[in-house]
Design a protein around this motif. Structure first.
Motif, PDB file in Angstrom:
ATOM      1  N   MET A   7       0.807  -1.200   0.000  1.00 54.02           N
ATOM      2  CA  MET A   7       0.000   0.000   0.000  1.00 54.02           C
ATOM      3  C   MET A   7       0.847   1.260   0.000  1.00 54.02           C
ATOM      4  O   MET A   7       0.330   2.335   0.121  1.00 54.02           O
ATOM      5  CB  MET A   7      -0.901   0.037   1.242  1.00 54.02           C
ATOM      6  N   ASN A   8       2.116   1.164  -0.147  1.00 57.11           N
ATOM      7  CA  ASN A   8       2.977   2.333  -0.175  1.00 57.11           C
ATOM      8  C   ASN A   8       3.275   2.768  -1.594  1.00 57.11           C
ATOM      9  O   ASN A   8       4.260   3.456  -1.832  1.00 57.11           O
ATOM     10  CB  ASN A   8       4.295   2.031   0.553  1.00 57.11           C
ATOM     11  N   GLU A   9       2.436   2.374  -2.556  1.00 56.03           N
ATOM     12  CA  GLU A   9       2.662   2.778  -3.931  1.00 56.03           C
ATOM     13  C   GLU A   9       2.404   4.277  -4.062  1.00 56.03           C
ATOM     14  O   GLU A   9       1.523   4.833  -3.435  1.00 56.03           O
ATOM     15  CB  GLU A   9       1.711   2.033  -4.860  1.00 56.03           C
ATOM     16  N   VAL A  10       3.178   4.887  -4.882  1.00 57.70           N
ATOM     17  CA  VAL A  10       3.046   6.322  -5.120  1.00 57.70           C
ATOM     18  C   VAL A  10       2.682   6.518  -6.580  1.00 57.70           C
ATOM     19  O   VAL A  10       3.346   5.992  -7.459  1.00 57.70           O
ATOM     20  CB  VAL A  10       4.353   7.068  -4.788  1.00 57.70           C
ATOM     21  N   CYS A  11       1.617   7.247  -6.831  1.00 53.49           N
ATOM     22  CA  CYS A  11       1.191   7.558  -8.196  1.00 53.49           C
ATOM     23  C   CYS A  11       1.437   9.038  -8.439  1.00 53.49           C
ATOM     24  O   CYS A  11       1.051   9.878  -7.635  1.00 53.49           O
ATOM     25  CB  CYS A  11      -0.285   7.262  -8.392  1.00 53.49           C
ATOM     26  N   VAL A  12       2.075   9.351  -9.534  1.00 49.23           N
ATOM     27  CA  VAL A  12       2.327  10.741  -9.888  1.00 49.23           C
ATOM     28  C   VAL A  12       1.614  11.009 -11.204  1.00 49.23           C
ATOM     29  O   VAL A  12       1.764  10.254 -12.160  1.00 49.23           O
ATOM     30  CB  VAL A  12       3.839  11.030 -10.022  1.00 49.23           C
ATOM     31  N   ALA A  37      -0.469   8.736  -2.417  1.00 47.69           N
ATOM     32  CA  ALA A  37      -0.084   7.392  -2.003  1.00 47.69           C
ATOM     33  C   ALA A  37      -1.145   6.831  -1.078  1.00 47.69           C
ATOM     34  O   ALA A  37      -1.878   7.567  -0.427  1.00 47.69           O
ATOM     35  CB  ALA A  37       1.266   7.442  -1.298  1.00 47.69           C
ATOM     36  N   GLY A  38      -1.251   5.535  -1.020  1.00 46.63           N
ATOM     37  CA  GLY A  38      -2.156   4.903  -0.072  1.00 46.63           C
ATOM     38  C   GLY A  38      -3.471   4.502  -0.692  1.00 46.63           C
ATOM     39  O   GLY A  38      -3.649   4.531  -1.909  1.00 46.63           O
ATOM     40  N   GLN A  90      -8.877   7.822  -5.682  1.00 43.29           N
ATOM     41  CA  GLN A  90      -9.932   8.820  -5.565  1.00 43.29           C
ATOM     42  C   GLN A  90      -9.364  10.230  -5.728  1.00 43.29           C
ATOM     43  O   GLN A  90      -9.971  11.081  -6.381  1.00 43.29           O
ATOM     44  CB  GLN A  90     -10.659   8.703  -4.209  1.00 43.29           C
ATOM     45  N   ILE A  91      -8.205  10.465  -5.129  1.00 41.54           N
ATOM     46  CA  ILE A  91      -7.570  11.785  -5.244  1.00 41.54           C
ATOM     47  C   ILE A  91      -7.233  12.068  -6.697  1.00 41.54           C
ATOM     48  O   ILE A  91      -7.486  13.162  -7.209  1.00 41.54           O
ATOM     49  CB  ILE A  91      -6.311  11.880  -4.348  1.00 41.54           C
ATOM     50  N   LEU A  92      -6.702  11.087  -7.384  1.00 41.79           N
ATOM     51  CA  LEU A  92      -6.336  11.275  -8.784  1.00 41.79           C
ATOM     52  C   LEU A  92      -7.573  11.478  -9.655  1.00 41.79           C
ATOM     53  O   LEU A  92      -7.559  12.299 -10.574  1.00 41.79           O
ATOM     54  CB  LEU A  92      -5.511  10.088  -9.275  1.00 41.79           C
TER      55      LEU A  92
END
Length: 193
Positions: free
Chosen positions: A1-6, A27-28, A33-35
């Motif tokens: 669950m520590n994946e980071v999406c940019v 992340a998380g 949803q944030i993206l």
């Protein structure tokens, strides 16, 4: 669950109208949803639906105030205050509502009034410019020529010349009267036989 999406999203730059990249780091569990929200916000900004506009009463109030002060100076901040907005928000919303900045709209209103006075009165050009809120005759002439392509004096002369000349009517392609009706009747009966 520590994946980071940019995500690289385009947003309007404050310096220019071109777009500048905006990086959203999430992340998380809530990253997706944030993206999704970020993409939705960017689409709204790009489509123009998220732009501030004046309400009907604000636009009417602003235009009435500008028209009432056509011959004198009026501060944009005073108009914004009457519309219960800050100066910057008012200017942005006015442009989104009318397609013109407040100062450009006021200039167009002044030039429209000047054209009315030039055709309806024999006032001196300096008097027309003064009545429409221009500082002096050279300023009025310079702005008028820049916006309309000719000086106020030449514009007035062309309008008066056009009014003095009788309207030219081209002759009809078909003769009008009894003969044309008879010719049409004989032509139509000849075509039936």
């Amino acid at each position: 669950m520590n994946e980071v999406c940019v995500v690289d999203a385009a947003k309007p730059s404050a310096v220019s109208e071109k777009t500048a990249p905006a990086f959203i780091d999430a992340a998380g569990i809530g990253a997706e949803q944030i993206l999704n929200i970020a993409h939705l916000c960017m689409r709204l900004l790009q489509s123009g639906h998220g732009q501030a506009r004046l309400s009907y009463w604000q636009e009417r109030t602003a235009k009435e105030l500008m028209m009432a002060h056509l011959g004198s100076a009026i501060q944009i901040s005073a108009i914004a205050k009457e519309c219960a907005l800050s100066r910057s928000h008012f200017s942005r919303a006015f442009k989104n509502s009318t397609g013109h900045t407040p100062s450009a709209w006021l200039l167009l209103a002044r030039l429209t009034r000047a054209k009315e006075l030039l055709t309806q009165t024999d006032w001196a050009i300096s008097q027309v410019g003064y009545e429409c809120g221009f500082a002096d005759q050279p300023h009025f002439t310079r702005v008028f020529a820049r916006e309309l392509g000719m000086t106020p004096g030449k514009w007035r002369m062309e309008k008066k010349t056009a009014q003095d000349q009788p309207q030219r009517h081209d002759p009809p392609s078909q003769p009008i009267g009894i003969r044309s009706i008879i010719q049409q009747a004989h032509g139509s009966t000849a075509n039936r036989n």
